[in-house]
Design an enzyme around this catalytic site. Structure first.
Site, short mmCIF file in Angstrom:
data_model
loop_
_atom_site.label_atom_id
_atom_site.label_comp_id
_atom_site.label_asym_id
_atom_site.label_seq_id
_atom_site.Cartn_x
_atom_site.Cartn_y
_atom_site.Cartn_z
N GLY A 43 0.94 -1.10 0.10
CA GLY A 43 -0.06 0.14 0.02
C GLY A 43 0.81 1.31 -0.14
O GLY A 43 0.24 2.28 -0.55
N GLU A 97 4.07 4.01 5.73
CA GLU A 97 2.95 2.98 5.64
C GLU A 97 1.77 3.94 5.04
O GLU A 97 1.59 5.14 5.11
CB GLU A 97 2.63 2.69 7.12
CG GLU A 97 1.28 1.93 7.35
CD GLU A 97 1.40 0.52 6.59
OE1 GLU A 97 1.53 0.54 5.42
OE2 GLU A 97 0.95 -0.50 7.44
N ASP A 98 0.77 3.24 4.37
CA ASP A 98 -0.43 3.72 3.72
C ASP A 98 -1.22 4.47 4.86
O ASP A 98 -1.57 5.46 4.69
CB ASP A 98 -0.92 3.07 2.72
CG ASP A 98 -1.48 1.38 3.27
OD1 ASP A 98 -1.14 1.27 4.31
OD2 ASP A 98 -2.17 0.68 2.46
N ASP A 101 -4.88 1.80 10.89
CA ASP A 101 -6.17 1.43 11.20
C ASP A 101 -6.21 1.00 12.85
O ASP A 101 -6.64 1.80 13.65
CB ASP A 101 -6.64 0.50 10.31
CG ASP A 101 -7.99 -0.06 10.18
OD1 ASP A 101 -8.96 0.75 10.88
OD2 ASP A 101 -8.47 -1.03 9.72
N LYS A 129 -6.90 6.36 10.72
CA LYS A 129 -8.10 6.24 11.25
C LYS A 129 -8.25 5.99 12.65
O LYS A 129 -8.22 5.00 13.26
CB LYS A 129 -8.97 4.96 10.50
CG LYS A 129 -9.11 5.09 9.01
CD LYS A 129 -10.20 3.93 8.72
CE LYS A 129 -9.65 3.10 7.22
NZ LYS A 129 -10.50 1.91 7.12
N PHE A 150 -13.93 2.91 4.20
CA PHE A 150 -13.04 2.16 3.59
C PHE A 150 -12.44 2.79 2.49
O PHE A 150 -13.20 3.43 1.46
CB PHE A 150 -13.75 0.54 2.95
CG PHE A 150 -12.54 -0.33 2.68
CD1 PHE A 150 -11.91 -0.93 3.66
CD2 PHE A 150 -11.75 -0.30 1.48
CE1 PHE A 150 -10.76 -1.92 3.49
CE2 PHE A 150 -10.78 -1.07 1.38
CZ PHE A 150 -10.33 -1.91 2.11
N ASP A 157 -5.86 -0.32 -1.81
CA ASP A 157 -6.92 -1.29 -2.64
C ASP A 157 -7.87 -1.77 -1.84
O ASP A 157 -8.14 -1.48 -0.45
CB ASP A 157 -5.86 -2.53 -2.94
CG ASP A 157 -5.82 -3.48 -1.88
OD1 ASP A 157 -5.21 -2.98 -0.77
OD2 ASP A 157 -5.93 -4.51 -2.20
N ARG A 163 -5.53 0.49 -6.73
CA ARG A 163 -4.57 0.93 -6.27
C ARG A 163 -3.97 2.37 -6.95
O ARG A 163 -3.39 3.27 -6.84
CB ARG A 163 -3.32 0.03 -6.33
CG ARG A 163 -3.48 -0.77 -5.02
CD ARG A 163 -1.94 -1.62 -5.04
NE ARG A 163 -2.35 -2.84 -4.22
CZ ARG A 163 -2.14 -3.03 -3.03
NH1 ARG A 163 -2.06 -1.94 -2.00
NH2 ARG A 163 -2.43 -4.24 -2.24
P1 IMP Z 1 -3.98 -2.08 11.01
O1 IMP Z 1 -2.77 -3.18 11.24
O2 IMP Z 1 -5.36 -2.56 11.38
O3 IMP Z 1 -3.59 -0.77 11.36
O4 IMP Z 1 -4.01 -2.06 9.56
C1 IMP Z 1 -2.96 -1.86 8.57
C2 IMP Z 1 -3.41 -2.11 7.16
O5 IMP Z 1 -4.67 -2.46 6.93
C3 IMP Z 1 -2.97 -1.03 6.19
O6 IMP Z 1 -1.60 -1.23 5.81
C4 IMP Z 1 -3.95 -1.59 4.92
O7 IMP Z 1 -3.34 -2.40 4.00
C5 IMP Z 1 -4.98 -2.07 5.49
N1 IMP Z 1 -6.52 -0.91 5.63
C6 IMP Z 1 -6.80 -0.50 6.66
N2 IMP Z 1 -7.67 0.17 6.39
C7 IMP Z 1 -7.87 0.13 4.93
C8 IMP Z 1 -8.52 1.14 4.14
O8 IMP Z 1 -9.44 1.82 4.59
N3 IMP Z 1 -8.33 0.80 2.58
C9 IMP Z 1 -7.43 -0.05 2.29
N4 IMP Z 1 -6.66 -0.83 3.31
C10 IMP Z 1 -6.88 -0.52 4.44
#
Ligand code: IMP
Length: 176
Positions: A43, A97-98, A101, A129, A150, A157, A163
């Site tokens: 991402g 990082e993208d 979450d 987020k 989302f 993606d 993407r």
């Molecule tokens: P975390 O470990 O829950 O913080 O998630 C991180 C990963 O979840 C990110 O690097 C994304 O790949 C994916 N992710 C979380 N939210 C989204 C979204 O809204 N769109 C796309 N990918 C997401």
């Protein structure tokens, strides 16, 4: 989840302006140094490509790819499926990082990298987020705080789609 054409949340012009601001801040805080920029695949690749070209400090790049253990996506058990090829001991790291979450991925990665004893470690997340956290995690640099929707585009993606979109978009009628 809907598969409609996504709605624009952040235009490419607004993104470009914010990336320039982030790069200026990161460059100022690392003046005189040299960064090893660590991108989290897949991402982060679009954001990272723009960010490093706006930095005014020298940098080299490497990439890591992570996966959750299957059946355990929400428990924070992460594994590395593609490791860095660069030793990080004594280096100034900037993890890119993208999106943050739940915080599970980045909190795990930061600990995994700290064990390798970099001189410093900062995290730059394009999107955040905040209301979705399962573990406390704050990136050092954040592009945009966004609501719990989302998001796709600018490297992010949905099932490997979208993407390539130049804007950050939200899939209609979705919470993540
Ligand atoms: P975390 O470990 O829950 O913080 O998630 C991180 C990963 O979840 C990110 O690097 C994304 O790949 C994916 N992710 C979380 N939210 C989204 C979204 O809204 N769109 C796309 N990918 C997401």
């Amino acid at each position: 989840m809907a598969e409609d054409a996504p709605d624009i949340l952040l235009t490419k012009e607004r993104i470009a302006q914010r990336v320039a601001e982030l790069a200026a801040q990161i460059s100022a805080e690392h003046r005189g140094g040299e960064l090893l920029v660590v991108g989290v695949l897949n991402g982060a690749f679009v954001f990272m490509a723009d960010l490093i070209r706006a930095l005014t400090v020298p940098c080299s790049v490497d990439f890591v790819r992570l996966a959750s253990y299957s059946g355990c996506e929400s428990c924070g058990q992460v594994r590395i499926t593609k490791d860095l090829e660069t030793p990080v001991a004594g280096r100034d790291l900037l993890v890119v990082e993208d999106i943050v979450d739940t915080g599970l991925t980045l909190s795990w990665l930061v600990e995994a990298l700290r064990v390798r004893q970099p001189a410093s470690l900062k995290v730059c997340a394009f999107l955040d987020k905040k209301e979705r956290r399962k573990v406390p995690f704050e990136a050092d640099y954040v592009g945009f705080a966004i609501p719990d929707r989302f998001i796709v585009g600018y490297g992010l993606d949905y099932n490997e789609r979208y993407r390539y979109l130049p804007d950050v978009c939200v899939l209609r009628d979705t919470a993540s």
